[in-house]
Design a protein around this motif. Structure first.
Motif, PDB file in Angstrom:
ATOM      1  N   LYS A 131       0.977  -1.314   0.299  1.00 31.56           N
ATOM      2  CA  LYS A 131      -0.004  -0.525  -0.446  1.00 31.56           C
ATOM      3  C   LYS A 131       1.278   1.492  -0.113  1.00 31.56           C
ATOM      4  CE  LYS A 131      -3.747  -2.285   2.491  1.00 31.56           C
ATOM      5  NZ  LYS A 131      -3.888  -2.708   4.032  1.00 31.56           N
ATOM      6  N   TYR A 132       1.562   0.992   0.637  1.00 28.92           N
ATOM      7  CA  TYR A 132       2.928   2.207   0.730  1.00 28.92           C
ATOM      8  C   TYR A 132       4.096   1.662   0.733  1.00 28.92           C
ATOM      9  CZ  TYR A 132      -1.598   4.286   2.064  1.00 28.92           C
ATOM     10  OH  TYR A 132      -2.993   5.608   2.681  1.00 28.92           O
ATOM     11  N   VAL A 133       5.201   2.152   0.151  1.00 30.26           N
ATOM     12  CA  VAL A 133       6.482   1.452   0.613  1.00 30.26           C
ATOM     13  C   VAL A 133       6.666   3.752   0.760  1.00 30.26           C
ATOM     14  CG1 VAL A 133       8.367   1.195  -0.745  1.00 30.26           C
ATOM     15  CG2 VAL A 133       6.220  -0.321  -1.092  1.00 30.26           C
ATOM     16  N   ILE A 134       8.090   3.412   1.506  1.00 32.01           N
ATOM     17  CA  ILE A 134       9.144   4.862   1.488  1.00 32.01           C
ATOM     18  C   ILE A 134      10.284   4.519   1.187  1.00 32.01           C
ATOM     19  CG2 ILE A 134       9.655   4.314   3.592  1.00 32.01           C
ATOM     20  CD1 ILE A 134      10.053   7.519   3.766  1.00 32.01           C
ATOM     21  N   SER A 135      11.043   4.968  -0.301  1.00 31.06           N
ATOM     22  CA  SER A 135      12.510   4.568  -0.775  1.00 31.06           C
ATOM     23  C   SER A 135      13.209   5.821  -0.562  1.00 31.06           C
ATOM     24  CB  SER A 135      12.549   4.101  -1.964  1.00 31.06           C
ATOM     25  OG  SER A 135      12.115   5.579  -2.924  1.00 31.06           O
ATOM     26  N   GLY A 136      14.165   5.082  -0.074  1.00 26.40           N
ATOM     27  CA  GLY A 136      15.791   6.228  -0.106  1.00 26.40           C
ATOM     28  C   GLY A 136      17.073   5.970  -0.261  1.00 26.40           C
ATOM     29  N   ALA A 137      17.995   7.284  -0.284  1.00 26.78           N
ATOM     30  CA  ALA A 137      18.866   6.910  -0.246  1.00 26.78           C
ATOM     31  C   ALA A 137      20.092   8.359   0.500  1.00 26.78           C
ATOM     32  CB  ALA A 137      19.005   7.200  -1.912  1.00 26.78           C
ATOM     33  N   SER A 138      21.119   8.107   0.300  1.00 25.67           N
ATOM     34  CA  SER A 138      22.535   8.780   1.275  1.00 25.67           C
ATOM     35  C   SER A 138      23.908   8.840   0.972  1.00 25.67           C
ATOM     36  CB  SER A 138      22.017   8.838   2.856  1.00 25.67           C
ATOM     37  OG  SER A 138      22.550   7.265   2.875  1.00 25.67           O
TER      38      SER A 138
END
Lengths: 333, 333
Positions: free
Chosen positions: B129-136
């Motif tokens: 339903k919901y996905v969070i994606s990130g990068a650093s």
């Protein structure tokens, strides 16, 4: 589709059209030697560095899996792979050789099932016709990167494991004959404060337990659904901890059904201490040994719970504990 | 669904419900400072190591994105993330803090769009339903790992880039208000034989070109479909090469439409040499700067082509060239 909080059911049941596993000389003396496609006589695999040797193992596994399927490389859309080396160079350089669109993953030794879960999703959701996923490790590259140069001959405690020299790959498609990927559970990072990199089995056991529990809950099943539940590579020390932790929570999986890839790959007389480990371990045991047993009719439903210790040499030096993860994939005949 | 050989169309058009970007003091003096949610005054971010500082940036980006969305953490199924550090410890340790089921990815600086593409697939295919994606990334962790300790003060050639200290995250859902992810193209590993780690823009430019071409072909569109086509972080040197390579193949993208995240993040007077780089660069420029411009109505359709140089310090020492990759994601208002 999503089922429960962290699992996927693959309604179209993507088929493992072919798979391959490749190993080194130590694996050739192991307990499942007959399940390999190639067993190399020396750990250099004809290369001038161990890193290139590891890459060659992965290239071979991918090439053999494609060959076996009868497909051409250009029929396949994506290659998903992960390994233990910094910047997953084994996978990236293999992707260069293979020439397929590439998705690099990293979950340490859980990378094998992270890749298979994503591959199954792509095929199931019509985002690909064919996807190949793989994972590799090499004893000498891992020892050098994570511990000491092997030449140093450092002594190891009884909780240490032996990194597998080998690679496994599997090719998934929408239809055809073969074992099918039916569901997957993506794990959370669990960290119980263990910081000894010579005891990764203990660090990873709680993650395996968390994912097994989540899998049963999300799919509303229990262990009776499966013929085998195999953790990734907890080894004998971690396996015992996992069994105890499950038991504490009222989950009792019969002895003959609950096993570990790290405990299956070598013979007891081999000096592997607590058992095998490395991204190649669960990939080889699954894509070689277990799929062979399924094809022979010995197993109908298996759950592979690949575990990963998400430390780096630097995080260890900075006195961090070892965050761990486990991803589970269900394969049915 | 799969379209062409290596692209996905997301028919349900997953919505970027919220996003966040966090940076350091050098970014605070940069060209898009107003697009950050937090700008830290010192590069240690209150931590006792640069690695912990990088992790904190990513944690903050994820936490802010969740806050902004009004969702609770438990509404979200998966966290996908990647970074440059060995064994992607920034992402894995952030996943430990966040406590969500985690998929680690690695495509060097292309990790941002690899993560967004996978997140969009999961939401589009009803796998989440919901996905969070990130990068650093963090300038000091990257310099230390890939080049020299910053204290050493090594001179850099004019082709070198400046690793961004910062993190970006975006939260995807099935419905709601906001920019939408409409398609993605997964890149192949391209290696033209460049082996100078101080000239990654040149190494990555052919990969960006290959992915842009594949994107246009698979979707049967040309540059006129987009208001902006921004490569990940080729910097000014790589950007010029990409432009020339495209031109050679008859693809002429107008100057005012073809840009690069690494050329946008800093001011010309900052000593960044050829521009910004690092996993945080494309994440921040996309999730901060471009999404803000979309919300203001300045841009309707953008294509982000995040590029990654898949070398490791060891592969460089072993005299390997730099395999590169680019993943493209299309965002539309």
């Amino acid at each position: 589709m999503l089922i429960g909080n962290q699992s996927w059911i693959f309604n179209s049941k993507p088929v493992i059209l072919s798979s391959a596993s490749v190993g080194g000389p130590f694996e050739a003396s192991g307990a499942i030697a007959k399940d390999f496609d190639i067993l190399h006589k020396d750990t250099w695999i004809g290369q001038d560095s161990f890193e290139k040797a590891e890459r060659r193992l992965l290239e071979e596994a991918v090439e053999i899996a494609i060959q076996k399927s009868g497909l051409k490389k250009q029929d396949i859309q994506f290659f998903i792979s992960g390994d233990l080396l910094d910047q997953i160079i084994s996978s990236s350089f293999t992707a260069r050789t293979i020439g397929l669109p590439f998705l690099g993953v990293f979950g340490a030794c859980s990378s094998s099932m992270e890749g298979l879960a994503l591959a199954a999703m792509m095929v199931d959701g019509n985002y690909a016709k064919y996807v190949i996923s793989g994972a590799s490790s090499h004893n000498s590259t891992a020892e050098k990167q994570f511990r000491y140069p092997t030449e140093y001959g450092g002594q190891k405690p009884p909780t240490a494991q032996w990194t597998v020299t080998g690679a496994g790959a599997s090719l998934l498609g929408r239809s055809g004959k073969g074992p099918r990927v039916t569901s997957a559970t993506i794990g959370k990072v669990i960290d119980m404060g263990i910081s000894d990199p010579f005891n990764m089995g203990a660090a990873m056991a709680p993650a395996a337990v968390d994912t097994i529990k989540a899998h049963f809950k999300d799919l509303n099943i229990d262990h009776s659904y499966y013929d085998i539940i195999a953790t990734g590579d907890l080894g004998s020390v971690g396996h015992k901890i996992a069994k105890d932790l499950l038991q504490e929570q009222g989950i009792i999986i019969p002895e003959n059904k609950f096993t570990d890839c790290g405990m299956l790959i070598y013979k007891p007389e081999q000096p592997t201490i607590a058992g095998g480990s490395g991204c190649g371990c669960s990939a080889i045991v699954t894509y070689g040994h277990f799929l062979n047993r399924m094809k022979k009719g010995e197993l109908k439903k298996i759950l592979i719970v690949a575990t990963g210790a998400l430390l780096s040499p630097l995080s260890y030096q900075q006195k961090e504990s070892i965050p761990s993860i486990a991803h589970a994939v269900s394969i049915e005949m």
